[in-house]
Design a protein around this motif. Structure first.
Motif, PDB file in Angstrom:
ATOM      1  N   PHE A 112       0.814  -1.210   0.000  1.00 28.50           N
ATOM      2  CA  PHE A 112       0.000   0.000   0.000  1.00 28.50           C
ATOM      3  C   PHE A 112       0.854   1.269   0.000  1.00 28.50           C
ATOM      4  O   PHE A 112       0.348   2.351  -0.298  1.00 28.50           O
ATOM      5  N   PHE A 113       2.126   1.150   0.351  1.00 28.43           N
ATOM      6  CA  PHE A 113       2.972   2.336   0.491  1.00 28.43           C
ATOM      7  C   PHE A 113       4.084   2.419  -0.547  1.00 28.43           C
ATOM      8  O   PHE A 113       4.379   3.501  -1.035  1.00 28.43           O
ATOM      9  N   SER A 114       4.729   1.283  -0.847  1.00 23.95           N
ATOM     10  CA  SER A 114       5.871   1.318  -1.757  1.00 23.95           C
ATOM     11  C   SER A 114       5.991  -0.016  -2.504  1.00 23.95           C
ATOM     12  O   SER A 114       6.220  -1.061  -1.897  1.00 23.95           O
ATOM     13  N   ILE A 115       5.859   0.085  -3.813  1.00 22.59           N
ATOM     14  CA  ILE A 115       5.986  -1.109  -4.654  1.00 22.59           C
ATOM     15  C   ILE A 115       7.407  -1.681  -4.550  1.00 22.59           C
ATOM     16  O   ILE A 115       7.599  -2.890  -4.487  1.00 22.59           O
ATOM     17  N   THR A 116       8.403  -0.805  -4.508  1.00 18.36           N
ATOM     18  CA  THR A 116       9.794  -1.251  -4.452  1.00 18.36           C
ATOM     19  C   THR A 116      10.061  -2.081  -3.197  1.00 18.36           C
ATOM     20  O   THR A 116      10.654  -3.165  -3.270  1.00 18.36           O
ATOM     21  N   VAL A 117       9.622  -1.583  -2.062  1.00 19.01           N
ATOM     22  CA  VAL A 117       9.819  -2.309  -0.807  1.00 19.01           C
ATOM     23  C   VAL A 117       9.049  -3.623  -0.828  1.00 19.01           C
ATOM     24  O   VAL A 117       9.553  -4.667  -0.416  1.00 19.01           O
ATOM     25  N   SER A 118       7.824  -3.578  -1.351  1.00 13.51           N
ATOM     26  CA  SER A 118       6.999  -4.777  -1.419  1.00 13.51           C
ATOM     27  C   SER A 118       7.645  -5.846  -2.304  1.00 13.51           C
ATOM     28  O   SER A 118       7.689  -7.025  -1.938  1.00 13.51           O
ATOM     29  N   LEU A 119       8.165  -5.435  -3.450  1.00  9.65           N
ATOM     30  CA  LEU A 119       8.828  -6.396  -4.347  1.00  9.65           C
ATOM     31  C   LEU A 119      10.121  -6.934  -3.743  1.00  9.65           C
ATOM     32  O   LEU A 119      10.463  -8.105  -3.917  1.00  9.65           O
TER      33      LEU A 119
END
Length: 143
Positions: A112-119
């Protein structure tokens, strides 16, 4: 007992190699990378110093064991204790499951906040799961 003594010597050598290679790698990377933020440099320095201190403490422990036959025998008995081994196995099994579950939750939350961190967390979860599966397959064949 001689086999256990060789294991302790090998662990001492591994710690020595870790300290030397980590320190050399750190200084080489520090020279090659100039545009790194101060926060990152500070964090990496802290990780290096912390890792080196842990390795140093373990090296001192190995030296004490190698010089004192009585302590070496106590460490050998402790390492072969079935109850402690079972506790370690259960601890690692439970910790692996909890870590994988928490990483999965972190992937959902960070999505919900950062695609980079999630990936990045997804890559970590994938590699961690793969490691657990490979280690499991290894021990199924070995035992």
């Amino acid at each position: 007992m001689e086999k256990f003594k060789k294991i302790i010597k090998f662990r001492f050598q591994l710690c020595t190699m870790y300290m030397c290679s980590g320190t050399i790698l750190y200084f080489v990377l520090q020279r090659l990378t100039e545009n790194v933020p101060d926060f990152s440099k500070g964090m990496l320095t802290g990780l290096l110093v912390g890792g080196d201190l842990l390795a140093l403490v373990y090296m001192i422990r190995c030296c004490v064991l190698l010089r004192d036959e009585k302590k070496l025998k106590e460490a050998y008995i402790k390492s072969k204790d079935e109850r402690n081994n079972e506790i370690s196995k259960e601890t690692m099994r439970t910790a692996s499951v909890i870590t994988l579950m928490c990483t999965g939750l972190a992937i959902i939350i960070t999505g919900f906040f950062s695609i980079t961190v999630s990936l990045t967390l997804f890559a970590d979860l994938t590699v961690s799961t793969l490691i657990v599966l490979l280690v499991n397959a290894f021990y199924k064949k070995k035992m």
